[in-house]
Design an enzyme around this catalytic site. Structure first.
Site, PDB file in Angstrom:
ATOM      1  N   LYS A  53      30.836  32.913 -15.750  1.00 13.70           N
ATOM      2  CA  LYS A  53      29.689  33.968 -15.721  1.00 13.70           C
ATOM      3  C   LYS A  53      29.532  34.241 -14.275  1.00 13.70           C
ATOM      4  O   LYS A  53      29.383  35.397 -13.864  1.00 13.70           O
ATOM      5  CB  LYS A  53      28.596  33.630 -16.766  1.00 13.70           C
ATOM      6  CG  LYS A  53      28.907  33.674 -17.850  1.00 13.70           C
ATOM      7  CD  LYS A  53      27.588  33.216 -18.869  1.00 13.70           C
ATOM      8  CE  LYS A  53      27.858  33.236 -20.454  1.00 13.70           C
ATOM      9  NZ  LYS A  53      27.009  32.762 -21.182  1.00 13.70           N
ATOM     10  N   GLN A  97      21.928  28.544 -20.502  1.00 10.71           N
ATOM     11  CA  GLN A  97      23.044  28.514 -21.233  1.00 10.71           C
ATOM     12  C   GLN A  97      22.751  27.542 -22.529  1.00 10.71           C
ATOM     13  O   GLN A  97      21.999  26.604 -22.535  1.00 10.71           O
ATOM     14  CB  GLN A  97      24.401  28.060 -20.506  1.00 10.71           C
ATOM     15  CG  GLN A  97      25.541  27.621 -21.318  1.00 10.71           C
ATOM     16  CD  GLN A  97      26.199  29.047 -21.596  1.00 10.71           C
ATOM     17  OE1 GLN A  97      26.008  30.196 -21.099  1.00 10.71           O
ATOM     18  NE2 GLN A  97      26.975  28.837 -22.660  1.00 10.71           N
ATOM     19  N   ASP A 120      20.491  38.098 -21.957  1.00 10.35           N
ATOM     20  CA  ASP A 120      21.253  37.532 -22.950  1.00 10.35           C
ATOM     21  C   ASP A 120      20.381  38.224 -24.436  1.00 10.35           C
ATOM     22  O   ASP A 120      21.195  38.310 -25.606  1.00 10.35           O
ATOM     23  CB  ASP A 120      20.887  35.980 -23.389  1.00 10.35           C
ATOM     24  CG  ASP A 120      21.668  35.242 -23.152  1.00 10.35           C
ATOM     25  OD1 ASP A 120      23.010  35.557 -23.165  1.00 10.35           O
ATOM     26  OD2 ASP A 120      21.748  33.840 -22.669  1.00 10.35           O
TER      27      ASP A 120
HETATM   28  N1  GUN Z   1      26.097  29.768 -25.617  1.00 10.32           N
HETATM   29  C1  GUN Z   1      26.973  30.267 -26.430  1.00 10.32           C
HETATM   30  N2  GUN Z   1      27.153  31.712 -26.241  1.00 10.32           N
HETATM   31  C2  GUN Z   1      26.038  31.705 -25.450  1.00 10.32           C
HETATM   32  C3  GUN Z   1      25.517  33.165 -24.920  1.00 10.32           C
HETATM   33  O1  GUN Z   1      25.988  34.368 -25.150  1.00 10.32           O
HETATM   34  N3  GUN Z   1      24.461  33.013 -24.272  1.00 10.32           N
HETATM   35  C4  GUN Z   1      23.841  31.725 -23.898  1.00 10.32           C
HETATM   36  N4  GUN Z   1      22.756  31.628 -23.074  1.00 10.32           N
HETATM   37  N5  GUN Z   1      24.320  30.689 -24.273  1.00 10.32           N
HETATM   38  C5  GUN Z   1      25.380  30.686 -25.273  1.00 10.32           C
END
Ligand code: GUN
Length: 283
Positions: A53, A97, A120
């Site tokens: 990311k 995350q 998100d």
């Molecule tokens: N863990 C798995 N997928 C995601 C996501 O799209 N965002 C976040 N913050 N954590 C995740």
């Protein structure tokens, strides 16, 4: 029939180029979109996702902060960190995350993020906006899956879309986005009795259960568009999806591979949401 393979990497590049134009326009006005990504703990898969990311942001010339907190970080410390980022004008997007360690209440953490910086789309206000059909920050993975369908010209209105998986991150928002585009939507789970009865009727089948290869070719309607959100590591070290690709591709009309399908799109839509949040802040 042999399915057309949906090239997520190529489509992600195309969509990133579109958002780079918007990011560059902001930069020309002296505003660099900024994303803060927080990871708590040492989960190896999460570390890889977070690194990717941050890398994608750098590639598009965005500002990014990668905040690594130890697994024993207290909830109070994490909430303080979020409060600092909420108040920081160079940060337009904040992502924590998931999963976070068990001693931290993830609902409390997600609620602490300023909804305008919630790239998100997990804050209850943004979830509510998604239900109503007017969110500006849709959750990245289903947003990316919808973009794949759009870019491949898959018709959604009036079609039967079946989503297997009911998570807050993928299944539920995916179903809402398909509904918003006038699909007839069925939500199943990995526990649905006679799952194949539903999947075999799907014109669009989205699978996000975390169960390797659980959907096989005989469970798919000929010509269907199959979006595989799963990412599972097999004993031989190889990655595979929740769909058995080899049998499914003989039946489906369109199919995403794993890796190289939905994955690159998730990160792309995170960049998109960060630029979108920065645009709104600049108004
Ligand atoms: N863990 C798995 N997928 C995601 C996501 O799209 N965002 C976040 N913050 N954590 C995740």
């Amino acid at each position: 029939m042999t399915a057309r393979i949906i090239d997520g990497k190529a489509i992600a590049q195309e969509v990133r180029a579109e958002w780079k134009v918007r990011a560059d326009a902001l930069k020309a006005r002296g505003i660099t979109p900024g994303l803060a990504v927080i990871i708590v703990g040492e989960d190896p898969a999460s570390k890889v996702y977070v690194a990717n990311k941050v890398k994608a942001c750098a590639e598009l010339g965005l500002h990014s902060e990668h905040i690594v907190l130890s697994a024993d970080t207290s909830e109070a410390t994490l909430l303080e960190k979020i409060a600092g980022l909420n108040a920081d004008p160079i940060i337009h997007g904040i992502l924590v995350q998931l999963p976070v360690p068990k001693h931290i209440d993830s609902d409390k953490v997600l609620k602490a993020i300023n909804p305008e910086k919630d790239v998100d789309g997990f804050h209850p206000m943004n979830v509510g906006a998604l239900v109503i059909g007017n969110t500006l920050l849709p959750p990245c993975t289903p947003y990316g899956a919808m973009k794949l369908l759009e870019k491949c010209g898959v018709e959604i209105g009036g079609k039967h879309a079946v989503v297997v998986g009911r998570s807050n991150i993928v299944g539920k928002p995916m179903a809402l986005m398909l509904l918003q585009k006038n699909a007839t939507v069925t939500i199943c789970t990995s526990k649905t009795v006679d799952l194949a009865k539903f999947t075999r009727d799907a014109d669009i089948l989205v699978v996000a259960t975390g169960k390797a290869k659980m959907i096989t070719g005989d469970m798919i309607k000929p010509g269907a568009a199959v979006i595989d959100v799963g990412i599972n590591r097999m004993p031989d070290g190889k990655l595979c999806g929740d769909v058995d690709f080899d049998s499914a591709k003989e039946v489906a009309g369109w199919i995403t591979p794993v890796p190289g399908g939905v994955g690159p799109m998730t990160i792309t839509m995170l960049v998109a949401n960060t630029v979108q949040a920065a645009e709104r802040a600049a108004k």
